[in-house]
Design an enzyme around this catalytic site. Structure first.
Site, mmCIF file in Angstrom:
data_model
loop_
_atom_site.group_PDB
_atom_site.id
_atom_site.type_symbol
_atom_site.label_atom_id
_atom_site.label_comp_id
_atom_site.label_asym_id
_atom_site.label_seq_id
_atom_site.Cartn_x
_atom_site.Cartn_y
_atom_site.Cartn_z
ATOM 1 C CE LYS A 82 -29.804 -17.510 -31.963
ATOM 2 N NZ LYS A 82 -31.155 -18.015 -32.293
ATOM 3 C CG ASP A 83 -25.194 -17.826 -28.955
ATOM 4 O OD1 ASP A 83 -26.396 -17.814 -28.607
ATOM 5 O OD2 ASP A 83 -24.696 -18.720 -29.668
ATOM 6 N NE ARG A 130 -35.902 -13.635 -29.393
ATOM 7 C CZ ARG A 130 -36.440 -14.300 -30.409
ATOM 8 N NH1 ARG A 130 -37.540 -13.848 -30.991
ATOM 9 N NH2 ARG A 130 -35.889 -15.426 -30.848
ATOM 10 N NE ARG A 131 -36.858 -18.258 -31.463
ATOM 11 C CZ ARG A 131 -35.702 -18.868 -31.604
ATOM 12 N NH1 ARG A 131 -35.360 -19.850 -30.778
ATOM 13 N NH2 ARG A 131 -34.862 -18.522 -32.564
ATOM 14 N NE ARG A 148 -30.157 -25.536 -23.785
ATOM 15 C CZ ARG A 148 -29.143 -25.660 -22.913
ATOM 16 N NH1 ARG A 148 -29.404 -25.788 -21.635
ATOM 17 N NH2 ARG A 148 -27.884 -25.641 -23.330
ATOM 18 N NE ARG A 154 -32.341 -26.281 -29.749
ATOM 19 C CZ ARG A 154 -32.369 -25.051 -29.251
ATOM 20 N NH1 ARG A 154 -33.284 -24.190 -29.651
ATOM 21 N NH2 ARG A 154 -31.495 -24.660 -28.353
ATOM 22 C CB CYS A 241 -29.735 -16.033 -20.511
ATOM 23 S SG CYS A 241 -28.330 -16.257 -21.600
#
Length: 303
Positions: A82-83, A130-131, A148, A154, A241
């Site tokens: 996904k990166d 997106r989230r 971040r 996190r 992004c």
């Protein structure tokens, strides 16, 4: 035949776990092969005081690793797929996609807590546009706060009370042995995942035939077909992004089911789903992208 390969990777705990998975698979497929690991710091690792979308666009966790490949310091790179930008540089290729892990998003909060049960005003941490877009559409009463750092950071911020809940990729938590932290796995019909979520992407130089041959046994056909459709969807839209975009493809026999979404930062979005032949994942990805662009996605991106 090469006797030693060098893998380049970020130094986060999750990146290293994924890299060791690829290393072990290579050594299992090719007994006698030595695989070394080199840690590479990327721009996305250095700048932690700003949201990802404010730093730049594509390749925040990739460019420095590709430069190391071009320089011959490393032979291949391991990424979270996904990166990866939707289109790789012409001298690079996605050489292997091992079997996909759980692609869903996961809510991490108090045990038993669900997204629907979070109290109004709850502070939810995420670094993903997106989230955030989909959460705003589902629960406009929540307070979304940028988050971040690596997974451990996190989770620590959540324990410290800086957030009431955070949303992370289930695959990363599971690969780190943190399944117990998950309070809810969020189904794709609620939150469409990021393109490539749950897939490890192994990148190599496009002209390095020997490395490509060594990596071939690691490639999983179902994962390859699915993310080819998802990446075609993203490429057609032109998202990086700075755009809330998600897609998830699922192989069902000879058919491929693809869900996708295009959104705006305020929670407006268009979503859709198409089925197509598994033999043409690029065509399916482009077709769904065109449908959603025509249904309002283009206006959302322009606004």
């Amino acid at each position: 035949m090469k006797q030693t390969l060098i893998i380049g990777t970020r130094a986060s705990k999750l990146a290293l776990v994924q890299t060791y998975m690829v290393r072990d698979a290579l050594q299992s497929a090719h007994p006698g092969l030595t695989v070394a690991v080199e840690h590479i710091t990327t721009r996305g690792d250095i700048i932690l005081d700003r949201p990802l979308n404010a730093i730049g666009d594509k390749g925040l966790f990739v460019v420095e690793i590709e430069e190391a490949m071009r320089a011959g310091r490393i032979d291949l790179a391991v990424h979270s797929a996904k990166d990866l930008p939707s289109v790789l540089p012409s001298d690079m290729t996605l050489a292997a996609c091992p079997r996909r892990a759980d692609p869903r998003d996961a809510l991490v909060a108090q045990p038993g807590m669900t997204l629907a049960a979070l109290p109004s005003g709850a502070r939810v941490g995420t670094s993903s546009l997106r989230r955030a877009c989909q959460l705003r559409a589902l629960r406009p009463d929540l307070t979304l706060v940028d988050l971040r750092g690596n997974v451990d950071t996190r989770l620590r911020k959540l324990r410290e009370g800086q957030y009431d809940a955070i949303v992370l990729a289930a695959a990363g938590l599971k690969r780190l042995g943190l399944d117990g932290a998950i309070s809810e796995l969020i189904e794709p019909d609620v939150l469409i995942p990021a393109v490539g979520q749950g897939v490890i992407g192994v990148e190599a130089r496009a002209d390095d035939e020997e490395v490509l041959r060594l990596l071939a046994p690691l490639d999983d056909q179902a994962a390859r077909i699915a993310i080819t459709a998802e990446r075609a969807f993203l490429a057609r839209i032109g998202g990086g992004c700075q755009v809330p975009v998600g897609a998830l493809a699922h192989l069902e026999g000879d058919e491929l089911l693809l869900r996708g979404m295009i959104g705006a930062r305020d929670g407006r979005m268009v979503r859709g789903m198409q089925r197509g032949s598994a033999s043409d994942p690029v065509g399916l990805g482009c077709a769904l992208a065109d449908e959603l662009l025509d249904q309002g996605g283009r206006a959302l991106l322009a606004g």
